[in-house]
Design a protein around this motif. Structure first.
Motif, PDB file in Angstrom:
ATOM      1  N   TYR A  34       0.698  -1.117   0.073  1.00 51.05           N
ATOM      2  CA  TYR A  34      -0.052   0.149   0.068  1.00 51.05           C
ATOM      3  C   TYR A  34       0.979   1.336  -0.101  1.00 51.05           C
ATOM      4  O   TYR A  34       0.506   2.176   0.743  1.00 51.05           O
ATOM      5  CB  TYR A  34      -0.984  -0.124   1.166  1.00 51.05           C
TER       6      TYR A  34
ATOM      7  N   TYR B 210      12.761  -3.095  -5.269  1.00 52.25           N
ATOM      8  CA  TYR B 210      11.545  -3.678  -5.220  1.00 52.25           C
ATOM      9  C   TYR B 210      11.732  -5.336  -4.823  1.00 52.25           C
ATOM     10  O   TYR B 210      12.205  -5.924  -5.395  1.00 52.25           O
ATOM     11  CB  TYR B 210      10.730  -3.670  -6.355  1.00 52.25           C
ATOM     12  N   ARG B 211      11.069  -5.632  -3.448  1.00 52.14           N
ATOM     13  CA  ARG B 211      11.238  -6.886  -3.192  1.00 52.14           C
ATOM     14  C   ARG B 211      12.605  -7.539  -3.214  1.00 52.14           C
ATOM     15  O   ARG B 211      12.942  -8.634  -3.578  1.00 52.14           O
ATOM     16  CB  ARG B 211      10.506  -7.912  -3.777  1.00 52.14           C
TER      17      ARG B 211
ATOM     18  N   TYR C 103      -3.425   5.158  -1.768  1.00 52.23           N
ATOM     19  CA  TYR C 103      -3.715   3.850  -2.365  1.00 52.23           C
ATOM     20  C   TYR C 103      -5.402   3.448  -2.226  1.00 52.23           C
ATOM     21  O   TYR C 103      -5.857   3.454  -1.316  1.00 52.23           O
ATOM     22  CB  TYR C 103      -2.998   2.707  -1.499  1.00 52.23           C
TER      23      TYR C 103
ATOM     24  N   LYS D  82      -8.766  -9.609   1.332  1.00 51.07           N
ATOM     25  CA  LYS D  82      -8.333 -10.316  -0.054  1.00 51.07           C
ATOM     26  C   LYS D  82      -7.185 -11.182   0.366  1.00 51.07           C
ATOM     27  O   LYS D  82      -7.086 -12.129  -0.584  1.00 51.07           O
ATOM     28  CB  LYS D  82      -7.144  -9.188  -0.743  1.00 51.07           C
TER      29      LYS D  82
ATOM     30  N   SER E 182       2.076 -12.994  -1.722  1.00 50.84           N
ATOM     31  CA  SER E 182       2.091 -12.893  -3.204  1.00 50.84           C
ATOM     32  C   SER E 182       3.314 -13.973  -3.506  1.00 50.84           C
ATOM     33  O   SER E 182       4.548 -14.041  -3.028  1.00 50.84           O
ATOM     34  CB  SER E 182       2.910 -11.730  -3.690  1.00 50.84           C
TER      35      SER E 182
ATOM     36  N   ASN F 147       5.324  -8.677  -9.278  1.00 50.75           N
ATOM     37  CA  ASN F 147       4.859  -8.056 -10.456  1.00 50.75           C
ATOM     38  C   ASN F 147       5.944  -7.591 -11.381  1.00 50.75           C
ATOM     39  O   ASN F 147       6.811  -6.938 -11.277  1.00 50.75           O
ATOM     40  CB  ASN F 147       4.171  -6.779  -9.855  1.00 50.75           C
TER      41      ASN F 147
ATOM     42  N   PRO G 195       0.614  -5.589 -12.818  1.00 50.16           N
ATOM     43  CA  PRO G 195       0.152  -6.681 -11.599  1.00 50.16           C
ATOM     44  C   PRO G 195       0.050  -8.124 -12.192  1.00 50.16           C
ATOM     45  O   PRO G 195      -0.635  -8.353 -13.152  1.00 50.16           O
ATOM     46  CB  PRO G 195      -1.297  -6.153 -11.352  1.00 50.16           C
TER      47      PRO G 195
ATOM     48  N   GLU H 148      -5.109 -13.774 -13.284  1.00 51.25           N
ATOM     49  CA  GLU H 148      -6.532 -13.906 -13.443  1.00 51.25           C
ATOM     50  C   GLU H 148      -6.998 -13.970 -15.003  1.00 51.25           C
ATOM     51  O   GLU H 148      -7.839 -14.782 -15.344  1.00 51.25           O
ATOM     52  CB  GLU H 148      -7.150 -12.443 -12.725  1.00 51.25           C
TER      53      GLU H 148
ATOM     54  N   LYS I  82      -7.527 -17.584 -11.352  1.00 53.48           N
ATOM     55  CA  LYS I  82      -8.068 -17.207 -10.299  1.00 53.48           C
ATOM     56  C   LYS I  82      -9.091 -18.012  -9.781  1.00 53.48           C
ATOM     57  O   LYS I  82     -10.153 -18.361 -10.368  1.00 53.48           O
ATOM     58  CB  LYS I  82      -8.667 -15.732 -10.470  1.00 53.48           C
TER      59      LYS I  82
ATOM     60  N   GLN J 188      -7.563 -13.136  -4.687  1.00 52.06           N
ATOM     61  CA  GLN J 188      -6.023 -12.484  -5.051  1.00 52.06           C
ATOM     62  C   GLN J 188      -5.227 -13.510  -5.735  1.00 52.06           C
ATOM     63  O   GLN J 188      -4.869 -14.691  -5.289  1.00 52.06           O
ATOM     64  CB  GLN J 188      -5.449 -11.947  -3.968  1.00 52.06           C
ATOM     65  N   ALA J 189      -5.083 -13.360  -7.152  1.00 52.84           N
ATOM     66  CA  ALA J 189      -4.556 -14.464  -7.973  1.00 52.84           C
ATOM     67  C   ALA J 189      -3.056 -14.678  -7.919  1.00 52.84           C
ATOM     68  O   ALA J 189      -2.514 -15.469  -8.192  1.00 52.84           O
ATOM     69  CB  ALA J 189      -5.045 -14.196  -9.451  1.00 52.84           C
TER      70      ALA J 189
HETATM   71  N1  EPU Z   1      -5.343  -7.439  -9.779  1.00 52.82           N
HETATM   72  C1  EPU Z   1      -6.311  -8.593 -10.680  1.00 52.82           C
HETATM   73  N2  EPU Z   1      -6.694  -9.533 -10.176  1.00 52.82           N
HETATM   74  C2  EPU Z   1      -6.055 -10.360  -8.952  1.00 52.82           C
HETATM   75  C3  EPU Z   1      -5.444  -9.488  -8.340  1.00 52.82           C
HETATM   76  C4  EPU Z   1      -4.860  -8.152  -8.581  1.00 52.82           C
HETATM   77  O1  EPU Z   1      -6.651  -8.191 -11.691  1.00 52.82           O
HETATM   78  O2  EPU Z   1      -6.499 -11.392  -8.580  1.00 52.82           O
HETATM   79  C5  EPU Z   1      -5.091  -6.113 -10.258  1.00 52.82           C
HETATM   80  C6  EPU Z   1      -6.096  -5.247 -10.014  1.00 52.82           C
HETATM   81  O3  EPU Z   1      -6.230  -4.478 -11.055  1.00 52.82           O
HETATM   82  C7  EPU Z   1      -5.568  -4.359  -9.018  1.00 52.82           C
HETATM   83  C8  EPU Z   1      -3.645  -4.698  -9.013  1.00 52.82           C
HETATM   84  O4  EPU Z   1      -3.859  -6.009  -9.762  1.00 52.82           O
HETATM   85  O5  EPU Z   1      -5.804  -3.213  -9.004  1.00 52.82           O
HETATM   86  C9  EPU Z   1      -3.143  -4.455  -8.054  1.00 52.82           C
HETATM   87  O6  EPU Z   1      -3.496  -5.592  -7.088  1.00 52.82           O
HETATM   88  P1  EPU Z   1      -3.391  -5.375  -5.318  1.00 52.82           P
HETATM   89  O7  EPU Z   1      -3.563  -3.923  -5.088  1.00 52.82           O
HETATM   90  O8  EPU Z   1      -3.936  -6.329  -4.507  1.00 52.82           O
HETATM   91  O9  EPU Z   1      -1.604  -5.559  -5.226  1.00 52.82           O
HETATM   92  P2  EPU Z   1      -0.660  -6.403  -6.050  1.00 52.82           P
HETATM   93  O10 EPU Z   1       0.302  -5.724  -6.983  1.00 52.82           O
HETATM   94  O11 EPU Z   1      -1.547  -7.767  -6.526  1.00 52.82           O
HETATM   95  C10 EPU Z   1       1.206  -5.987  -4.423  1.00 52.82           C
HETATM   96  C11 EPU Z   1       2.098  -6.675  -3.608  1.00 52.82           C
HETATM   97  C12 EPU Z   1       1.411  -7.248  -2.059  1.00 52.82           C
HETATM   98  C13 EPU Z   1       0.873  -6.071  -1.407  1.00 52.82           C
HETATM   99  C14 EPU Z   1      -0.081  -5.017  -2.468  1.00 52.82           C
HETATM  100  C15 EPU Z   1      -0.604  -4.037  -2.047  1.00 52.82           C
HETATM  101  C16 EPU Z   1       3.652  -7.858  -4.867  1.00 52.82           C
HETATM  102  C17 EPU Z   1       4.500  -9.143  -5.442  1.00 52.82           C
HETATM  103  N3  EPU Z   1       2.719  -8.104  -4.040  1.00 52.82           N
HETATM  104  O12 EPU Z   1       0.196  -6.956  -4.924  1.00 52.82           O
HETATM  105  O13 EPU Z   1       2.325  -7.902  -1.238  1.00 52.82           O
HETATM  106  O14 EPU Z   1       0.065  -6.202  -0.351  1.00 52.82           O
HETATM  107  O15 EPU Z   1       0.426  -5.023  -3.681  1.00 52.82           O
HETATM  108  O16 EPU Z   1       0.401  -3.006  -1.652  1.00 52.82           O
HETATM  109  O17 EPU Z   1       3.983  -6.569  -4.952  1.00 52.82           O
HETATM  110  C18 EPU Z   1       3.234  -9.886  -0.511  1.00 52.82           C
HETATM  111  O18 EPU Z   1       4.321  -9.510  -0.984  1.00 52.82           O
HETATM  112  O19 EPU Z   1       3.094 -11.098   0.060  1.00 52.82           O
HETATM  113  C19 EPU Z   1       2.152  -8.980  -0.629  1.00 52.82           C
HETATM  114  C20 EPU Z   1       0.876  -9.515  -0.262  1.00 52.82           C
END
Ligand code: EPU
Length: 337
Positions: free
Chosen positions: A128, A161-162, A194, A225, A237, A241, A272, A278, A283, A296-297
């Motif tokens: 976030y 990043y990570r 966010y 999620k 995750s 990404n 993402p 997805e 998903k 959360q895919a």
């Molecule tokens: N999205 C989809 N389908 C899904 C999931 C995501 O279409 O099933 C798209 C959506 O459009 C959404 C975008 O992806 O707007 C981003 O999704 P989300 O905000 O859930 O974030 P993320 O990029 O999927 C990253 C981190 C998470 C962290 C969130 C929030 C990585 C690898 N993961 O996920 O970190 O909580 O942002 O900041 O960068 C972790 O590292 O274990 C983790 C959970």
């Protein structure tokens, strides 16, 4: 400190994979850590922190060292900020809550991330709009060759990043034993833009949020999620990404209208992985006792007693399919053993 034999690691990894460690020791003092490294020189070792970022695919035929160093102290305090040192074995989320209870600001967006404090710098945990590096001051790490403690400042860690030095050139050479965070004591800078945080705060009708409010919003979002590892085994995750070139993004846009994305630089765009997975149709798919999370895919899950190898094979199938459909490579974020 007792070295045990043939211990199941199921309670020690959030994926809940049941494999045995040949030998296992829980370490509560730095002196004990040093003594293991000097007496067990020729034994292969495996360092275990919170076990929240790994997939075990086979028995660990090594001496597993469970880092259980505890304690947190305020190192120094000024009018504006505080330096807090936490030992590596403290649970991350409990530590975050402890800082927020005292109205120290900085870690609120990182609430409810599984794992321990000591492993948080390795992959520069983030969520976030905030990353660990934004509040990391320094850490102490045991040099496994000299058995001396060394200090790494923020710049020394090469955070990305990570990513950090502990995933690159320092990998396998150090054990982080404690981390110092720099947190604000007043006039906190909040990161609430966010999307999901903004709507959660609006939903609760909170106009001037406190650090506690932001933390509560993050906890609510994560709970909606992400699966609770105590109930459904997972490692957050599973993939990072991917960052692609603007040319590759133009091609993607031609085939898929309006893909979500974030600009990284003029020429690089982050897409993402959750959206790619997805869109590829994974998903919520289950394969017996494991699968892809329904909300959360990006998260692979172990519903009961899945084998690490099965989850690894699913991750490879996802990677291959994404590459075939989008011509994009996605990389695992978790450590695979
Ligand atoms: N999205 C989809 N389908 C899904 C999931 C995501 O279409 O099933 C798209 C959506 O459009 C959404 C975008 O992806 O707007 C981003 O999704 P989300 O905000 O859930 O974030 P993320 O990029 O999927 C990253 C981190 C998470 C962290 C969130 C929030 C990585 C690898 N993961 O996920 O970190 O909580 O942002 O900041 O960068 C972790 O590292 O274990 C983790 C959970």
């Amino acid at each position: 400190m007792t070295i045990l034999n043939n211990i199941s690691l199921k309670p020690f990894n959030t994926f809940g994979i049941d494999v045995n460690a040949k030998h296992f020791v829980s370490v509560e003092r730095i002196e004990d850590l040093k003594s293991i490294y000097s007496t067990e020189k020729d034994t292969d070792k495996f360092i275990l922190g919170g076990g929240s970022n790994m997939l075990l695919t086979k028995a660990v035929d090594k001496l597993v060292i469970h880092l259980n160093l505890k304690g947190k102290t305020i190192v120094s305090k000024t009018d504006d900020y505080v330096l807090i040192e936490s030992q590596a074995g403290e649970n991350w989320h409990e530590f975050v809550l402890w800082t927020l209870k005292q109205d120290f600001g900085g870690l609120e967006n990182l609430s409810l991330i599984p794992g321990n404090v000591g492993t948080s710098p390795i992959q520069n945990i983030g969520a976030y709009g905030v990353e660990l590096k934004d509040h990391f001051y320094s850490c102490k790490a045991l040099n496994l060759e000299t058995l001396e403690l060394e200090t790494f400042n923020n710049e020394d860690c090469n955070f990305g990043y990570r990513n950090s030095i502990f995933k690159q050139e320092a990998k396998g050479k150090y054990i982080i034993t404690s981390v110092v965070f720099k947190l604000s004591t007043k006039n906190h800078t909040l990161h609430t833009n966010y999307g999901a945080i903004t709507s959660q705060l609006e939903h609760l009708n909170i106009k001037q949020p406190t650090v506690q409010d932001v933390s509560n919003a993050v906890i609510a979002i994560r709970k909606s999620k992400l699966p609770d590892p105590k109930k459904i085994g997972n490692s957050g995750s599973f993939f990072k990404n991917p960052v692609i070139s603007s040319e590759a993004f133009s091609v993607l846009q031609k085939n898929f209208p309006d893909p979500p994305h974030y600009m990284i630089s003029e020429t690089e765009i982050k897409v993402p992985a959750g959206w790619l997975i997805e869109t590829a149709g994974f998903k919520g798919k289950t394969f017996g006792n494991y699968g892809v999370h329904k909300n959360q895919a990006l998260v692979l899950v172990n519903y009961s007693d899945a084998k690490g190898e099965d989850i690894l094979n699913l991750s490879k199938l996802i990677q291959d399919t994404i590459y075939r459909i989008f011509n994009i490579s996605i990389e695992a974020e978790v450590n695979i053993f």
